[in-house]
Every structure is written in structure tokens, then in C-alpha cells.
Design a protein around this motif. Structure first.
Motif, PDB file in Angstrom:
ATOM      1  N   THR A  20      -2.636 -31.936  -6.520  1.00 32.30           N
ATOM      2  CA  THR A  20      -2.804 -30.833  -5.578  1.00 32.30           C
ATOM      3  C   THR A  20      -2.795 -29.500  -6.301  1.00 32.30           C
ATOM      4  OG1 THR A  20      -1.718 -32.077  -3.814  1.00 32.30           O
ATOM      5  CG2 THR A  20      -1.813 -29.694  -3.557  1.00 32.30           C
ATOM      6  N   PHE A  21      -1.860 -29.340  -7.229  1.00 32.15           N
ATOM      7  CA  PHE A  21      -1.753 -28.064  -7.908  1.00 32.15           C
ATOM      8  C   PHE A  21      -2.859 -27.880  -8.941  1.00 32.15           C
ATOM      9  CE2 PHE A  21       2.517 -28.619  -6.227  1.00 32.15           C
ATOM     10  CZ  PHE A  21       2.694 -27.398  -5.615  1.00 32.15           C
ATOM     11  N   SER A  22      -3.335 -28.956  -9.535  1.00 33.36           N
ATOM     12  CA  SER A  22      -4.421 -28.824 -10.501  1.00 33.36           C
ATOM     13  C   SER A  22      -5.707 -28.395  -9.818  1.00 33.36           C
ATOM     14  CB  SER A  22      -4.641 -30.152 -11.238  1.00 33.36           C
ATOM     15  OG  SER A  22      -5.085 -31.148 -10.339  1.00 33.36           O
ATOM     16  N   ASP A  23      -5.829 -28.648  -8.520  1.00 26.19           N
ATOM     17  CA  ASP A  23      -7.007 -28.217  -7.775  1.00 26.19           C
ATOM     18  C   ASP A  23      -6.915 -26.761  -7.342  1.00 26.19           C
ATOM     19  OD1 ASP A  23      -8.099 -30.706  -7.983  1.00 26.19           O
ATOM     20  OD2 ASP A  23      -7.371 -31.404  -6.027  1.00 26.19           O
ATOM     21  N   GLY A  24      -5.764 -26.125  -7.632  1.00 24.98           N
ATOM     22  CA  GLY A  24      -5.630 -24.713  -7.315  1.00 24.98           C
ATOM     23  C   GLY A  24      -5.405 -24.427  -5.851  1.00 24.98           C
ATOM     24  N   ILE A  25      -4.929 -25.404  -5.103  1.00 24.57           N
ATOM     25  CA  ILE A  25      -4.705 -25.211  -3.676  1.00 24.57           C
ATOM     26  C   ILE A  25      -3.332 -24.579  -3.469  1.00 24.57           C
ATOM     27  CG2 ILE A  25      -4.468 -26.360  -1.441  1.00 24.57           C
ATOM     28  CD1 ILE A  25      -6.293 -28.547  -2.530  1.00 24.57           C
ATOM     29  N   LYS A  26      -3.307 -23.484  -2.737  1.00 21.30           N
ATOM     30  CA  LYS A  26      -2.040 -22.820  -2.444  1.00 21.30           C
ATOM     31  C   LYS A  26      -1.546 -23.287  -1.085  1.00 21.30           C
ATOM     32  CE  LYS A  26       0.218 -18.320  -2.192  1.00 21.30           C
ATOM     33  NZ  LYS A  26       0.039 -16.845  -2.292  1.00 21.30           N
ATOM     34  N   LEU A  27      -0.405 -23.925  -1.064  1.00 20.73           N
ATOM     35  CA  LEU A  27       0.125 -24.458   0.178  1.00 20.73           C
ATOM     36  C   LEU A  27       1.079 -23.477   0.826  1.00 20.73           C
ATOM     37  CD1 LEU A  27       0.855 -28.098  -0.978  1.00 20.73           C
ATOM     38  CD2 LEU A  27      -1.156 -27.237   0.211  1.00 20.73           C
ATOM     39  N   GLU A  28       1.115 -23.490   2.145  1.00 22.06           N
ATOM     40  CA  GLU A  28       2.007 -22.624   2.896  1.00 22.06           C
ATOM     41  C   GLU A  28       3.453 -23.045   2.664  1.00 22.06           C
ATOM     42  OE1 GLU A  28       2.753 -21.234   7.539  1.00 22.06           O
ATOM     43  OE2 GLU A  28       1.465 -22.939   7.062  1.00 22.06           O
ATOM     44  N   SER A  29       4.317 -22.057   2.503  1.00 21.83           N
ATOM     45  CA  SER A  29       5.727 -22.375   2.320  1.00 21.83           C
ATOM     46  C   SER A  29       6.283 -23.007   3.591  1.00 21.83           C
ATOM     47  CB  SER A  29       6.521 -21.111   1.974  1.00 21.83           C
ATOM     48  OG  SER A  29       6.521 -20.217   3.062  1.00 21.83           O
ATOM     49  N   LYS A  30       7.297 -23.811   3.424  1.00 17.71           N
ATOM     50  CA  LYS A  30       7.935 -24.489   4.547  1.00 17.71           C
ATOM     51  C   LYS A  30       9.371 -24.022   4.687  1.00 17.71           C
ATOM     52  CE  LYS A  30       5.198 -28.726   4.045  1.00 17.71           C
ATOM     53  NZ  LYS A  30       5.260 -30.206   3.910  1.00 17.71           N
ATOM     54  N   LEU A  31       9.913 -24.196   5.877  1.00 16.60           N
ATOM     55  CA  LEU A  31      11.335 -23.951   6.057  1.00 16.60           C
ATOM     56  C   LEU A  31      12.105 -25.111   5.437  1.00 16.60           C
ATOM     57  CD1 LEU A  31      11.644 -22.563   9.701  1.00 16.60           C
ATOM     58  CD2 LEU A  31      11.470 -21.311   7.547  1.00 16.60           C
ATOM     59  N   ALA A  32      13.069 -24.785   4.595  1.00 15.17           N
ATOM     60  CA  ALA A  32      13.861 -25.792   3.890  1.00 15.17           C
ATOM     61  C   ALA A  32      15.292 -25.734   4.406  1.00 15.17           C
ATOM     62  CB  ALA A  32      13.828 -25.543   2.386  1.00 15.17           C
ATOM     63  N   VAL A  33      15.812 -26.883   4.792  1.00 15.59           N
ATOM     64  CA  VAL A  33      17.107 -26.968   5.459  1.00 15.59           C
ATOM     65  C   VAL A  33      18.056 -27.844   4.645  1.00 15.59           C
ATOM     66  CG1 VAL A  33      18.304 -27.650   7.571  1.00 15.59           C
ATOM     67  CG2 VAL A  33      15.945 -26.782   7.691  1.00 15.59           C
ATOM     68  N   GLU A  34      19.253 -27.344   4.401  1.00 15.99           N
ATOM     69  CA  GLU A  34      20.350 -28.199   3.984  1.00 15.99           C
ATOM     70  C   GLU A  34      21.456 -27.997   5.013  1.00 15.99           C
ATOM     71  OE1 GLU A  34      23.669 -29.156   0.559  1.00 15.99           O
ATOM     72  OE2 GLU A  34      22.550 -27.287   0.465  1.00 15.99           O
ATOM     73  N   GLY A  35      21.589 -28.956   5.912  1.00  9.89           N
ATOM     74  CA  GLY A  35      22.556 -28.811   6.987  1.00  9.89           C
ATOM     75  C   GLY A  35      23.438 -30.038   7.102  1.00  9.89           C
ATOM     76  N   TRP A  36      24.699 -29.839   7.516  1.00 10.74           N
ATOM     77  CA  TRP A  36      25.623 -30.962   7.609  1.00 10.74           C
ATOM     78  C   TRP A  36      26.726 -30.652   8.606  1.00 10.74           C
ATOM     79  CZ3 TRP A  36      25.468 -27.367   3.800  1.00 10.74           C
ATOM     80  CH2 TRP A  36      26.648 -26.684   3.499  1.00 10.74           C
ATOM     81  N   ILE A  37      27.310 -31.713   9.120  1.00 12.67           N
ATOM     82  CA  ILE A  37      28.529 -31.612   9.916  1.00 12.67           C
ATOM     83  C   ILE A  37      29.390 -32.814   9.575  1.00 12.67           C
ATOM     84  CG2 ILE A  37      27.355 -32.666  11.920  1.00 12.67           C
ATOM     85  CD1 ILE A  37      29.372 -31.041  13.679  1.00 12.67           C
TER      86      ILE A  37
END
Length: 284
Positions: A20-37
Motif C-alpha cells: 500500500t505504501f509503495s504505491d504512494g497511497i495516503k490513507l486517512e488517519s483513524k481514531l485509535a483507542v486504548e481503553g479498559w475497565i
């Protein structure tokens, strides 16, 4: 002041491969979660956005991707609360959302909803019943050594399906519990319900110091046995596999870490827990 991070999720490009990166495609950032209880504790969430794989990753760049203005709601089916955010200078990133009204209880289900700009992220987890950590002790190969390992014992309940994570925290050195190396366990692989095993110290990404799997004389060590569900086990096991296979866990080379987050990436996990304090001999 030292700052500590386990992975953190904002610096992981989950759905991307080298092609994917070698093709030069820029991907949209995602929300990243580290959540716990955890059982007996309040819900906590660290929220950020993913960093493009070709960007420099350091503690400064991480700060640019921290999200502090989201609305994060947790419900146990009876009580619903909106989490507050506070700073924690011992962590990277140095902000964490936390609750105060909901406390983790075994057997209950907890839903997570994150609203940020035009995005909605959701996840569900439950807290398995805790399993008692019966003993934890510091042992050396030779009496003259100044380093050693922790050995633990616990009984896996018969006729119950359980997944475990062992984590440690060194008092006054680490503000967070760190998953032990090879510390994610599926009881299907146990030969007996009486478990005795060595605990290897886990890996922190920040600060960037040489990894040492052992503990040292003078350490005051908290050892925690967590129970978790299959989704959490799959996430942490995929993380562990990246390290074992000598890949950089910040950038999974050909694969994606597992996730139970709808609309984002990361993990929302419920944990049962049992903790023992281990005192090592004084430094000579």
C-alpha cells in the motif's frame, strides 16, 4: 521525568501493508483507542489518531496526534457517564480519559461510545471472573546474582474457558502495568489446572532503553494476573506475535493488529484482576 508508553496505538497503521505504501497511497488517519475497565476500578481511555507510517515517530510527534476534546461515554446498562480528561506527565501521550461513577464488576457488560468531530466509534466488552494469583516470588539462578525472575502460581478453574494476561509494575520506576513478555495465555494450552511459570519483564517503547527481561535486586514488583475475553486476548496476542517475530510492533509489516473497535482501531477491554506485591533483596 521519565515518560512511559506501551505501544501506543496512535502510532500503529493497522490496515496498511508495505504494498500500500509503495504505491504512494495516503490513507486517512483513524481514531485509535486504548481503553479498559478492571474489576474494582473505573473506566479509562487513551485516544489519539494514527500516524502515517512514513512520519517520524517520537514522543514529540505523538503529542500532535493526541485527542483531548472527544465526548467519551461508558455505560454498564444501568449507569451511563461521560468520561473526563486529565493530564498524566508519566505517560506518552500525557492525557487520559477516566470515569468516576461506574466501577468494574465481574460478569457485567460495558459499552463504549466515542464522538469526535463527525466520527463515532463504538465497542463492547465484559469483565470475566477474576482468578486468584496464589503466589509470586523473586528467584535467582545463583545467590550471588543481582538479577532474577518472578515465578508465579495460580489454579485455572476446571470446566471454565479462560484467557489470561500477566503484567508487572516496578514501584517508583513504572507508573503503569506492563504486559509480561510471553504473558498472554490461553488455558487450552495448559497441561494441568495448576499453573507454575516464570514471568519475564515486558517491553516499553518509551523511554527507548535496551530491553532487559529480568528484574533487579532492590525492585519492589507488583505482579498482576488479569482475566480477559477472547477479543482482548486476540489483540494482545497479535501484539506479542509482532515482537516475537522480530517485527517492529509500531509498524506491523504485513499484518494488522486485531481490534474490537467499530469505526476505529485499538482495544476496549474488561479485565478481572488479582495482584501480589513481591519484595526483592536490597541492592548490595
Amino acid at each position: 521525568m521519565k515518560k512511559y508508553s506501551l505501544f501506543f496505538l496512535m502510532i500503529i497503521a493497522y490496515s496498511c501493508t508495505n504494498d500500500t505504501f509503495s504505491d504512494g497511497i495516503k490513507l486517512e488517519s483513524k481514531l485509535a483507542v486504548e481503553g479498559w475497565i478492571e474489576e474494582g476500578d473505573v473506566p479509562q481511555v487513551i485516544l489519539s489518531s494514527t500516524i502515517p507510517i512514513n512520519d517520524v515517530v517520537d514522543s514529540t510527534n505523538v503529542l500532535d496526534h493526541v485527542i483531548r476534546s472527544a465526548k467519551i461515554t461508558v455505560s454498564d446498562g444501568e449507569t451511563t457517564e461521560v468520561l473526563r480528561v486529565k493530564s498524566d506527565d508519566n505517560r506518552v501521550p500525557p492525557f487520559i480519559y477516566f470515569g468516576s461513577e461506574i466501577t468494574g464488576k465481574a460478569g457485567k457488560t460495558y459499552t463504549l461510545k466515542i464522538e469526535y468531530l463527525n466520527r463515532i466509534v463504538e465497542a463492547t466488552t465484559c469483565i470475566p471472573k477474576s482468578v486468584l494469583l496464589t503466589t509470586a516470588a523473586y528467584k535467582k539462578n545463583n545467590a550471588a546474582d543481582t538479577t532474577g525472575y518472578v515465578f508465579i502460581k495460580f489454579d485455572d478453574p476446571v470446566n471454565e474457558k479462560n484467557y489470561y494476561q500477566i503484567a508487572t509494575r516496578i514501584d517508583k520506576q513504572e507508573p503503569i502495568f506492563v504486559p509480561a513478555f510471553y504473558g498472554n495465555l490461553d488455558d487450552e494450552k495448559f497441561n494441568s489446572n495448576s499453573i507454575a511459570m516464570q514471568v519475564n519483564k515486558g517491553i516499553l517503547l518509551f523511554p527507548k532503553t535496551k530491553f532487559k527481561p529480568y528484574f533487579t535486586d532492590g525492585d519492589l514488583i507488583f505482579v498482576k494476573l488479569r482475566t480477559m475475553n477472547k477479543e482482548a486476548y486476540d489483540f494482545w496476542n497479535s501484539w506479542q506475535n509482532e515482537i516475537v517475530n522480530s517485527r517492529n510492533p509500531i509498524y506491523p509489516s504485513n499484518t494488522s493488529l486485531k481490534t474490537n473497535i467499530k469505526g476505529g482501531v485499538g482495544i476496549w477491554a474488561g479485565y478481572g484482576q488479582s495482584t501480589i506485591l513481591v519484595q526483592t533483596p536490597p541492592k548490595k
